[in-house]
Write an enzyme that holds these catalytic residues in place. Structure first.
Site, PDB file in Angstrom:
ATOM      1  N   GLU A  88      -1.129  -7.212   7.524  1.00 39.30           N
ATOM      2  CA  GLU A  88       0.275  -7.047   7.931  1.00 39.30           C
ATOM      3  C   GLU A  88       0.571  -7.985   9.109  1.00 39.30           C
ATOM      4  O   GLU A  88      -0.358  -8.413   9.813  1.00 39.30           O
ATOM      5  CB  GLU A  88       0.512  -5.575   8.308  1.00 39.30           C
ATOM      6  N   HIS A 109       0.921  -5.624   2.357  1.00 41.73           N
ATOM      7  CA  HIS A 109       1.750  -4.899   3.327  1.00 41.73           C
ATOM      8  C   HIS A 109       3.211  -5.333   3.192  1.00 41.73           C
ATOM      9  O   HIS A 109       3.489  -6.386   2.623  1.00 41.73           O
ATOM     10  CB  HIS A 109       1.225  -5.198   4.734  1.00 41.73           C
ATOM     11  N   HIS A 155       0.824  -1.221   0.000  1.00 41.29           N
ATOM     12  CA  HIS A 155       0.000   0.000   0.000  1.00 41.29           C
ATOM     13  C   HIS A 155       0.864   1.279   0.000  1.00 41.29           C
ATOM     14  O   HIS A 155       2.062   1.239   0.286  1.00 41.29           O
ATOM     15  CB  HIS A 155      -0.888  -0.010   1.253  1.00 41.29           C
ATOM     16  N   ARG A 191      -5.515   0.860   4.932  1.00 41.79           N
ATOM     17  CA  ARG A 191      -4.432   1.417   4.111  1.00 41.79           C
ATOM     18  C   ARG A 191      -4.306   0.638   2.793  1.00 41.79           C
ATOM     19  O   ARG A 191      -3.950   1.202   1.757  1.00 41.79           O
ATOM     20  CB  ARG A 191      -3.106   1.462   4.891  1.00 41.79           C
TER      21      ARG A 191
HETATM   22  C1  DG2 Z   1       4.785  -1.599   8.586  1.00 45.82           C
HETATM   23  C2  DG2 Z   1       6.064  -2.329   8.332  1.00 45.82           C
HETATM   24  O1  DG2 Z   1       3.824  -2.283   7.835  1.00 45.82           O
HETATM   25  O2  DG2 Z   1       7.039  -1.842   9.162  1.00 45.82           O
HETATM   26  O3  DG2 Z   1       3.585  -2.538  10.435  1.00 45.82           O
HETATM   27  O4  DG2 Z   1       4.820  -0.770  10.838  1.00 45.82           O
HETATM   28  O5  DG2 Z   1       3.614  -2.333   5.317  1.00 45.82           O
HETATM   29  O6  DG2 Z   1       1.581  -2.121   6.729  1.00 45.82           O
HETATM   30  O7  DG2 Z   1       3.235  -0.199   6.549  1.00 45.82           O
HETATM   31  P1  DG2 Z   1       3.030  -1.696   6.549  1.00 45.82           P
HETATM   32  C3  DG2 Z   1       4.379  -1.641  10.068  1.00 45.82           C
HETATM   33  P2  DG2 Z   1       8.561  -2.395   9.092  1.00 45.82           P
HETATM   34  O8  DG2 Z   1       8.484  -3.885   9.235  1.00 45.82           O
HETATM   35  O9  DG2 Z   1       9.133  -1.944   7.759  1.00 45.82           O
HETATM   36  O10 DG2 Z   1       9.236  -1.736  10.269  1.00 45.82           O
END
Ligand code: DG2
Length: 253
Positions: free
Chosen positions: A90, A187, A11, A63
């Site tokens: 995610e 994600h 996203h 998102r």
């Molecule tokens: C990010 C990834 O997930 O963070 O959960 O903070 O892709 O949904 O923005 P996304 C989060 P990092 O693993 O790169 O720290």
């Protein structure tokens, strides 16, 4: 030779990405920049390469939905069905959820934070009821149909793969090999999980893989053998991909 392509996309920039906060299962919206990049980078790349889709898969998180909406609106994909599946959420960031990545690094050390972020199988500490996002996540109505015994309190890349890869193998790949054009909007960790599986990346090497927002990644398959062909293709300018990937890899400010 008959081939088919599947496109996987992270996203656009979310409010939590912008503030450098661990997000995981918290349902953060996109920023204005995230919405703009979804159109300027993702849509532009898909349009330039004349990508068409028969079905879109995405997570339960807004998102990802907002990114899907920008793509459907701009490319006039209103008739393309969207399948929402929690297995594309995610990774759950456990008790790191809502904390600033730099502040956590200052407290626990950069090495520890990078192990939590990028190792294959180290779990962040489980989320506890005093975490400000615990109740919001547990009570999110979008998550009501997730089987109780599957609802995580923390996840690593390894445990995320245990839910995401069966969806890929049992639902997405049969469609791809049947000639359907599939777009997956998910994600950072989900894209890493699918890449690890598709490209057979080792547990050590996956630690170095970072996924920029809004850049479509294309994987091509030979339909007669079901084999992957060639390398991953990123539908964006190579310098842009490099710069954005480095930004994601860094712990940030
Ligand atoms: C990010 C990834 O997930 O963070 O959960 O903070 O892709 O949904 O923005 P996304 C989060 P990092 O693993 O790169 O720290």
């Amino acid at each position: 030779m008959k081939t088919n392509k599947v496109v996987i996309l992270r996203h656009g920039e979310s409010e939590f990405n912008k503030l450098n906060l661990f997000c995981g299962w918290h349902d953060a919206p996109l920023t204005d920049k995230g919405l703009e990049d979804a159109s300027k980078i993702a849509v532009a790349g898909l349009r330039q390469h004349q990508m068409q889709f028969d079905v879109i898969y995405t997570s339960l998180l807004q998102r990802a939905h907002q990114t899907v909406d920008v793509i459907r609106e701009n490319l006039k994909y209103h008739d393309v069905p969207v399948i929402y599946d929690w297995r594309l959420n995610e990774r759950h960031y456990g008790n790191l959820t809502g904390f600033n990545k730099r502040q956590v690094a200052n407290k626990y050390g950069e090495e520890k934070v990078q192990i939590w972020r990028r190792s294959f199988d180290v779990l962040p500490p489980e989320i506890t009821p005093d975490n400000p996002y615990y109740a919001k996540i547990r009570n999110n109505p979008k998550f009501k149909d997730i089987p109780k015994d599957k609802f995580p309190d923390t996840e690593s890349l390894k445990t995320l793969m245990l839910r995401a890869i069966p969806l890929w193998e049992q639902e997405i790949m049969p469609k791809v090999l049947n000639g359907q054009r599939v777009l997956v909007v998910a994600h950072g960790t989900v894209v890493r999980a699918l890449m690890k599986y598709i490209e057979n990346i080792s547990d050590d090497d996956i630690m170095k893989v970072n996924i920029p927002n809004s850049v479509p990644c294309v994987f091509e398959y030979d339909l007669s053998s079901g084999q992957r062909m060639g390398n991953i293709q990123y539908l964006a300018d190579a310098d842009y991909v490099k710069k954005e990937t480095e930004k994601v890899a860094a712990i940030g400010n």
